[in-house]
Scaffold this active site. Structure first.
Site, short mmCIF file in Angstrom:
data_model
loop_
_atom_site.label_atom_id
_atom_site.label_comp_id
_atom_site.label_asym_id
_atom_site.label_seq_id
_atom_site.Cartn_x
_atom_site.Cartn_y
_atom_site.Cartn_z
N ARG A 89 -74.85 -6.37 -120.96
CA ARG A 89 -75.66 -6.13 -119.77
C ARG A 89 -77.13 -6.03 -120.18
O ARG A 89 -77.46 -5.54 -121.26
CB ARG A 89 -75.22 -4.84 -119.07
CG ARG A 89 -73.93 -5.00 -118.27
CD ARG A 89 -73.54 -3.75 -117.53
NE ARG A 89 -73.11 -2.70 -118.42
CZ ARG A 89 -73.85 -1.67 -118.83
NH1 ARG A 89 -75.09 -1.52 -118.37
NH2 ARG A 89 -73.38 -0.79 -119.66
N TYR A 229 -72.67 -13.31 -118.94
CA TYR A 229 -71.91 -12.16 -119.45
C TYR A 229 -71.32 -11.34 -118.29
O TYR A 229 -72.01 -11.07 -117.29
CB TYR A 229 -72.79 -11.27 -120.33
CG TYR A 229 -72.09 -9.97 -120.66
CD1 TYR A 229 -71.05 -9.95 -121.57
CD2 TYR A 229 -72.42 -8.79 -120.00
CE1 TYR A 229 -70.35 -8.78 -121.82
CE2 TYR A 229 -71.73 -7.61 -120.25
CZ TYR A 229 -70.69 -7.61 -121.16
OH TYR A 229 -69.99 -6.46 -121.39
N LYS A 238 -69.87 -3.94 -111.70
CA LYS A 238 -70.92 -2.92 -111.77
C LYS A 238 -71.92 -3.07 -110.62
O LYS A 238 -72.42 -2.08 -110.09
CB LYS A 238 -71.66 -3.01 -113.11
CG LYS A 238 -70.74 -2.99 -114.35
CD LYS A 238 -70.17 -1.62 -114.64
CE LYS A 238 -69.50 -1.61 -116.02
NZ LYS A 238 -68.78 -0.41 -116.34
N HIS A 258 -68.37 5.70 -112.12
CA HIS A 258 -68.03 4.97 -113.34
C HIS A 258 -66.91 5.72 -114.06
O HIS A 258 -67.14 6.34 -115.10
CB HIS A 258 -69.29 4.88 -114.20
CG HIS A 258 -69.20 3.93 -115.35
ND1 HIS A 258 -69.99 4.05 -116.47
CD2 HIS A 258 -68.44 2.83 -115.55
CE1 HIS A 258 -69.72 3.07 -117.30
NE2 HIS A 258 -68.79 2.31 -116.78
N SER A 280 -70.56 3.33 -120.95
CA SER A 280 -69.94 2.10 -121.46
C SER A 280 -69.68 2.21 -122.96
O SER A 280 -70.52 2.68 -123.70
CB SER A 280 -70.85 0.90 -121.17
OG SER A 280 -70.89 0.68 -119.79
N CYS A 282 -67.56 4.17 -124.47
CA CYS A 282 -67.36 5.55 -124.94
C CYS A 282 -65.96 6.06 -124.64
O CYS A 282 -65.73 7.28 -124.65
CB CYS A 282 -68.40 6.46 -124.33
SG CYS A 282 -70.06 6.12 -124.94
N ASP A 305 -62.24 1.89 -115.21
CA ASP A 305 -63.70 1.74 -115.21
C ASP A 305 -64.39 2.29 -113.96
O ASP A 305 -65.48 2.84 -114.06
CB ASP A 305 -64.06 0.26 -115.37
CG ASP A 305 -65.51 0.05 -115.82
OD1 ASP A 305 -65.96 0.76 -116.73
OD2 ASP A 305 -66.19 -0.82 -115.25
N ARG A 405 -64.99 -8.75 -125.49
CA ARG A 405 -64.19 -8.20 -124.39
C ARG A 405 -62.89 -8.95 -124.17
O ARG A 405 -62.80 -10.15 -124.42
CB ARG A 405 -65.00 -8.29 -123.09
CG ARG A 405 -66.31 -7.51 -123.12
CD ARG A 405 -66.12 -6.10 -122.66
NE ARG A 405 -67.29 -5.27 -122.87
CZ ARG A 405 -67.45 -4.08 -122.26
NH1 ARG A 405 -66.54 -3.62 -121.44
NH2 ARG A 405 -68.51 -3.36 -122.52
#
Ligand code: GDP
Ligand code: PGA
Ligand code: MN
Length: 624
Positions: A89, A229, A238, A258, A280, A282, A305, A405
């Site tokens: 991002r 991406y 998001k 989130h 993100s 974590c 998420d 990912r």
């Protein structure tokens, strides 16, 4: 969108098209504008079917964007390598374009919406020449939710179509429902920003150096340009489900967060529903699919998420997951750390981006297996042999990008909770905030009450990760793990959290906890083993909710009493255990002015309640 009426502007109706065109009047009007501006060569109306996905995947394989993986190892799956500069991002280029600058607040980039539209209309002008425009009607959350949230993404990237099909409810059924119910939708415009002149060969990963991820939060519209991406291009995720939805949630009295959602089941069969917010990279995906190491406890997954939470008729806060897939960080995912994710991934039907590939056509990334395969091709397509690193590279380089990912359907998760399918969601018993802190923040702390819990969330901080472009390991405040995702003023956002608590019956509110799996010793080693062992912390949380275990009151909140955390069978030294469970007063005394400075940045809108909490913390810590 633009006011020129040049003759070179194509009409949508004159374009070659495939699939069935919508009848939705606002959608048609918007598509006409997009076509005239972006000038695609063709238009495809997506139905979301498997046949469509197959056909697009084959096209992308032929054109070199995707590589088909070995069907026996990862069935029906493909692999993409992005441009090396389009891997995360782009927070610097992410904007909240509210009409009033003050509503974007100090944590967002802002630009006047009209000015931004001028800049981006210039970029979008002819940006799809030589490409096909894909139209993707999608719904975040259940189609039969009380108030379904629709969007339509138009994009010139078939990779986006394949990914959106995994991550959201997308296609014909959504469009039909939108049309039958005359529902409104959030227009989401995406372009990779690389038109093709006649005869110009495409590149495997088209994108543009110039990138913009823009949210018109009053109008409820998303414009994204220049990046393929996922976090920048799968606009339901998001951009809509957090940035736009957080504004809707503020206005409508709910929460768009989130957060992962999980169901924890005790040996006696009691279920606890937990939502947890970590920045993100974590640990959300890992905790969502946790495989408990403690006897008799089980976890089922609801989401990894995003959580949308609303009050139910009974006054409790219910959470749903608006997504239908996982867009997970690959490195570190293994049968040891996250067996449930690995099992889901191995069922295939997935898109892998920027991982490494073995000569057999299998996927690989750092942390997947103990030994690195002898030969690999890395995320840049370079050959690797043994320990020497990539040809022409350095031995310490990673074969998979740290933000590589997997994109995998959630239904492939064997521990998916049945309630995932319930549009009403699950009543939340506990909310967890967390971050990546090498010191200061203990393994687990319970808040004294809702307001203190909001303070914990609002002051959460975390070391930055590879999920966003920029330096890694830099400490920053990340309120409720929403720093890059709050669609309005951070102070109003914190106020909204306070108000949610004020309006509710206190006993029915979720209990709030603060965790940190990432504390390190002097040598930089993680002191807490994490992953499946985090079930020990979940157990303590469940026992706190059930009123079965005591806690210690401290200046920073309620900590586990001696022996409170079940460490039966856990391999950890007494020193490490004390190190992760405890807190250092001097570290917290240092933390107070830092929190003060963070709150200063909120300006006059800073909620009074947060000032009170900070004063209370400072007083409780006292002087040395
Ligand atoms: P998300 O982006 O928040 O969903 O984070 P992930 O669950 O994908 O995890 C991001 C990274 O943190 C991965 O490399 C994980 O292996 C790592 N991670 C997740 N949970 C833990 C944990 O409990 N301890 C440690 N040390 N690392 C973890
Ligand atoms: P995540 O972020 O690390 O929170 O899953 C996804 C993204 O980068 O968009
Ligand atoms: Mn994740």
């Amino acid at each position: 969108m633009f006011n020129e009426s040049e003759s070179r502007r194509p009409l949508r109706s004159s374009l070659p098209s495939t699939g069935s065109a919508p009848t939705h009047p606002r959608l048609l009007a918007w598509l006409d504008e997009v076509v005239a501006l972006c000038r695609p060569d063709a238009i495809h109306y997506c139905d979301g079917s498997a046949e469509e996905a197959d056909r697009l995947a084959r096209q992308l394989i032929e054109s070199g964007t995707l590589i088909r993986l070995n069907d026996e190892l990862v069935p029906n799956s493909v692999y993409a390598r992005t441009d090396p500069d389009d891997v995360a991002r782009v927070e610097d280029q992410t904007f909240i374009c509210s009409e009033d600058e003050r509503n974007a607040g100090p944590t967002n980039n802002w630009m006047d919406p009209a000015q931004m539209k001028r800049i981006m209309s210039d970029l979008y002008d002819g940006c799809m020449v030589g490409r096909t425009l894909y139209v993707m009607p999608f719904c975040m959350g259940h189609l039969d939710a009380a108030d379904p949230k629709f969007g339509v993404e138009v994009s010139d990237s078939a990779y986006v179509v394949l990914s959106m099909r995994i991550m959201t409810r997308m296609g014909r059924e959504v469009l039909e429902t939108m049309e039958e119910t005359e529902a409104d939708f959030v227009p989401c415009l995406h372009s990779v920003g690389m038109p093709l002149e006649p005869g110009q060969a495409d590149v495997p990963w088209p994108c543009n150096e110039t990138k913009y991820i823009v949210h018109f939060t009053d109008e409820k519209m998303v414009w994204s340009y220049g990046s393929g991406y996922g976090g920048n291009s799968l606009l339901g995720k998001k951009c809509y489900a957090l940035r736009i939805a957080s504004v809707m949630a503020r206005d409508e009295g709910w929460l768009a967060e989130h957060m992962l959602i999980l169901k924890l089941i005790s040996p006696e069969g009691r279920a606890f529903h937990i939502a947890a917010a970590f920045p993100s990279a974590c640990g959300k995906t890992n905790l969502a699919m946790l495989d408990p190491t403690i006897e008799g406890w089980r976890v089922e997954t609801l989401g990894d998420d995003i959580a949308w939470m609303r009050f139910g008729q009974d006054g409790r806060l219910y959470a749903t997951n608006p997504e239908t897939g996982f867009f997970g960080v690959a490195p570190g995912t293994s049968f040891e750390t996250n067996p449930n994710a690995m099992t889901a991934i191995r069922k295939g039907n997935s898109i892998f981006t920027n991982v490494a590939m073995t000569p057999e056509g299998d996927i690989w990334w750092e942390g997947m297996t103990k030994d690195k395969p002898e030969t690999l091709s890395d995320w840049k397509g370079r050959a690797w042999h043994g320990k020497s690193g990539p040809e022409g590279g350095r031995p310490e380089e990673k074969a998979a990008h740290p933000n590589s990912r997997f994109c995998t359907p959630i239904e492939q998760c064997t521990i998916l909770a049945d309630e995932y399918h319930d549009p009403a969601g699950v009543p939340i018993d506990a909310i967890i905030f967390g971050g990546r802190r090498e010191n200061t923040v203990p393994l687990v702390t319970q808040s004294r009450d809702w307001r203190h819990g909001v303070f914990m969330g609002a002051t959460c901080s975390s070391e930055s990760t590879a999920a966003a472009k920029g330096a890694v390991g830099v400490l920053r405040r990340d309120p409720m793990a929403m720093l890059p995702f709050i669609g309005y003023h951070v102070a109003d956002y914190v106020q909204h959290w306070i108000d949610i608590g004020k309006g509710a019956e206190q006993s029915k509110l979720p209990k709030i906890f603060y965790v940190n799996w990432f504390r390190r010793d002097e040598d930089g080693r993680f002191m807490w083993p994490g992953f499946g062992e985090n079930s020990r912390v979940l157990k303590w949380i469940a026992q706190r909710i059930a009123g079965e275990v005591d806690a210690m009151e401290t200046p920073i909140g309620l900590l586990p009493a001696e022996g409170g955390i079940d460490v039966d069978g856990l391999e950890i030294s007494d020193e490490d255990l004390a190190g992760v469970l405890g807190y250092q007063e001097h570290e917290w005394r240092d933390e107070v002015p830092r929190i003060g400075r963070w709150f200063d940045s909120f300006g006059w809108r800073l909620p009074r309640e947060m000032v009170d909490e900070l004063l209370q913390l400072e007083t409780a810590l006292g002087r040395e």
